[in-house]
Design an enzyme around this catalytic site. Structure first.
Site, short mmCIF file in Angstrom:
data_model
loop_
_atom_site.label_atom_id
_atom_site.label_comp_id
_atom_site.label_asym_id
_atom_site.label_seq_id
_atom_site.Cartn_x
_atom_site.Cartn_y
_atom_site.Cartn_z
CD GLU A 27 -2.62 0.03 -10.97
OE1 GLU A 27 -3.25 1.03 -10.59
OE2 GLU A 27 -1.85 -0.62 -10.22
CG ASN A 72 -0.46 0.43 -5.59
OD1 ASN A 72 0.16 1.48 -5.48
ND2 ASN A 72 -1.55 0.18 -4.88
CG ASN A 172 2.21 4.39 -8.30
OD1 ASN A 172 1.56 5.37 -8.67
ND2 ASN A 172 1.71 3.48 -7.47
CD GLU A 173 -0.32 5.96 -4.59
OE1 GLU A 173 -0.45 4.88 -3.99
OE2 GLU A 173 -1.27 6.70 -4.87
CE1 TYR A 244 -8.01 7.20 -6.97
CE2 TYR A 244 -6.07 7.17 -5.55
CZ TYR A 244 -6.66 6.93 -6.78
OH TYR A 244 -5.92 6.42 -7.81
CD GLU A 292 -2.72 6.67 -8.76
OE1 GLU A 292 -3.50 6.30 -7.86
OE2 GLU A 292 -1.67 6.07 -9.03
CD GLN A 353 -6.64 2.46 -12.22
OE1 GLN A 353 -6.62 1.64 -13.11
NE2 GLN A 353 -5.93 2.29 -11.10
#
Ligand code: AHR
Length: 503
Positions: A27, A72, A172-173, A244, A292, A353
């Protein structure tokens, strides 16, 4: 010493372990791209300014597909800014991370870097602040050979062949209130469906990922997946999962059992996808792109001073630079075990990442690049997990956790490749104070011996690799392993991750 027993039989397969399971994620965030993979002044930099020491480490890590450019970040990104002559590229505000994006590195440069590291590109389109038209424009730019305005622009920008990007994420999200352009499941799903249809009209061979929940702990989790898939089931191939984990309030026992949560997350999303399949009477199966996953000390990050101010938009600030411990690497290795255990339905995944930002690889500007503790479970698993994931019979003692109730003390997964006759076993001992003796029935694998053994453990479970001590933690061969009469025995130290290669 507690003991556990495992039976491996290559006839009981779960599914093929796809190479895409060992994907990564880059990212435009903090020092990931700028002062991470790209540092023109560095002594190891190539003509394009990419650090060759980082390239070597990424190659060693063994990453397949790399998701790009966010995260993001993508929800405020205009892809056109990142192509064409560099000196004409605009500097833009990156609202997601309160930074300045210089656009010095864009699609072309990143794709050149991917060729060096030997990974494929997976692109995310901006469905936060942009829409269908911008997505198909980008697709025309990347995948049409030539003869149209945007494909000819790509050629003029130095790339004759199409990029041929196969895998695309539809935003994304979008369930997260922090996301630029955050929407309801219904609104997002309608946009994602329209965009997917348009993209397929241009290139029917694409593989498309629709946004699932940004975590299994979102208040909309489950319902989000149901609504989104109800609108997009025929349009997409994958639904995404993001997760996460971190040790909270000193509760190491629960943290070590994080993979239990990941298992449940995957099972729930599979059940929801299959529910929508049943309701629609569809014979198509939507799989999971776990695009992710990692250990991330998000609560620490939330407590540090945020970058703020109308006149304060730094370039490549130090953000999310978590330094990982042995315990973190054990959990991380266990998350990989969970992904492999679901190889029939998790057919793509991206470690979030890669460099500096919650990453297995760290760099210092003008200084060295080094492996974090989490580097080892990834590189070893990516290399050894070949062929089919196997269904195992595991009998292990249990322990009580505050977050997940009673969980097994040992976790395991195995793979077997019929062509080479090689198998791999990945193991975790979650006990904080006791080694576990594990006996593995390997009789049905034939006359095998141990080709490799690696155990990651340390008397100090919080030991880390740092700039000052870059090789403090590394896996070691496990000298306790023996095979006799179709039985393998091994001692797993407390808080440890182990990989065995048999053949
Ligand atoms: O990986 C860091 C951030 O985590 C990503 O930008 C976002 O998608 C997620 O919330």
């Amino acid at each position: 010493m507690p003991s556990a027993r495992l039976t491996i039989d290559p006839h009981f397969t779960i599914g093929r372990v796809q190479r895409r399971l060992f994907g990564g994620f880059v990212e435009h965030l903090g020092r990931h791209v700028y002062d991470g993979i790209h540092e023109p002044g560095h002594e190891s930099a190539d003509a394009g300014g990419f650090r060759s020491d980082v390239v070597e480490l990424v190659k060693e890590l063994g990453v397949s597909t790399i998701r790009y450019p966010g995260g993001n970040f993508v929800s405020g990104f205009r892809w056109e800014d990142s192509v064409g002559p560099r000196e004409q590229r605009p500097r833009r505000l990156d609202l997601a991370w309160h930074s300045t994006e210089t656009n010095e590195i864009g699609l072309h440069e990143f794709s050149d870097w991917l060729e060096q590291v030997g990974s494929d590109l997976m692109l995310t389109v901006n469905l936060g602040t942009r829409g269908t038209l911008e997505a198909i424009d980008l697709l025309e730019y990347t995948n049409i050979a030539g003869g149209t305005m945007l494909s000819d622009q790509r050629i003029a920008n130095g790339r004759t062949d199409a990029f041929g990007v196969k895998m695309w994420c539809l935003g994304n999200e979008m369930d997260g209130p922090w996301q630029l352009g955050h929407r309801s499941a219904d609104d997002y799903a309608k946009l994602a469906s329209r965009t997917a249809k348009a993209m397929r009209q241009l290139d029917p061979s694409l593989e498309l990922v629709v946004c699932g929940s940004s975590s299994a702990h979102m208040p909309t989790f489950g319902e989000w997946e149901r609504v989104v898939l109800s609108h997009t089931y025929d349009d997409v191939d994958y639904i995404s999962c993001h997760a996460y984990y971190e040790e909270k309030d000193g509760d190491l026992g629960s943290f070590l059992a994080s993979a239990v949560d990941m298992d449940g997350f995957i099972d729930t999303v599979v059940a929801t996808a299959d529910h929508v399949k049943a309701v629609r009477g569809s014979d198509k199966t939507v799989n999971i792109s776990f695009d992710e996953w990692n250990v991330w000390y998000l609560s620490r990050w939330e407590n540090v001073e945020k970058i703020e101010g109308l006149d304060n938009w730094p370039v490549a600030p130090r953000l999310l630079e978590d330094v990982y411990s042995v315990a973190d690497a054990v959990v991380f290795g266990n998350l990989l075990i969970s992904l492999i255990r679901h190889a029939d339905r998790v057919t793509s995944a991206s470690l979030a990442q890669l460099v500096n930002v919650i990453a297995p690889i760290m760099t210092e500007p003008g200084g060295p690049a080094w492996r974090q503790t989490t580097f080892f479970p990834f590189s070893i698993t990516s290399r050894l997990a070949q062929g089919d994931a196997l269904e195992l019979k595991l009998d292990a003692p249990t322990y009580e956790t505050a977050q997940y109730g009673v969980v097994p003390l040992v976790d395991a997964v195995a793979t077997h490749e019929a062509e080479s006759g090689r198998s791999a076993v990945f193991l975790v001992n979650r006990s904080q104070d006791e080694a576990v003796t594990l006996t593995v029935d390997v009789a049905s694998l034939g006359d095998v011996s141990v080709l490799e053994s690696h155990t990651l453990a340390d008397d100090d479970v919080y030991a880390k690799n740092t700039l000052e001590d870059r090789e403090r933690v590394a896996p070691r061969a496990n000298d306790s392993v023996r095979i006799e009469g179709g039985e393998l025995t091994i001692t797993l130290p407390p808080v440890s991750w182990t990989a065995l290669s048999l053949g």
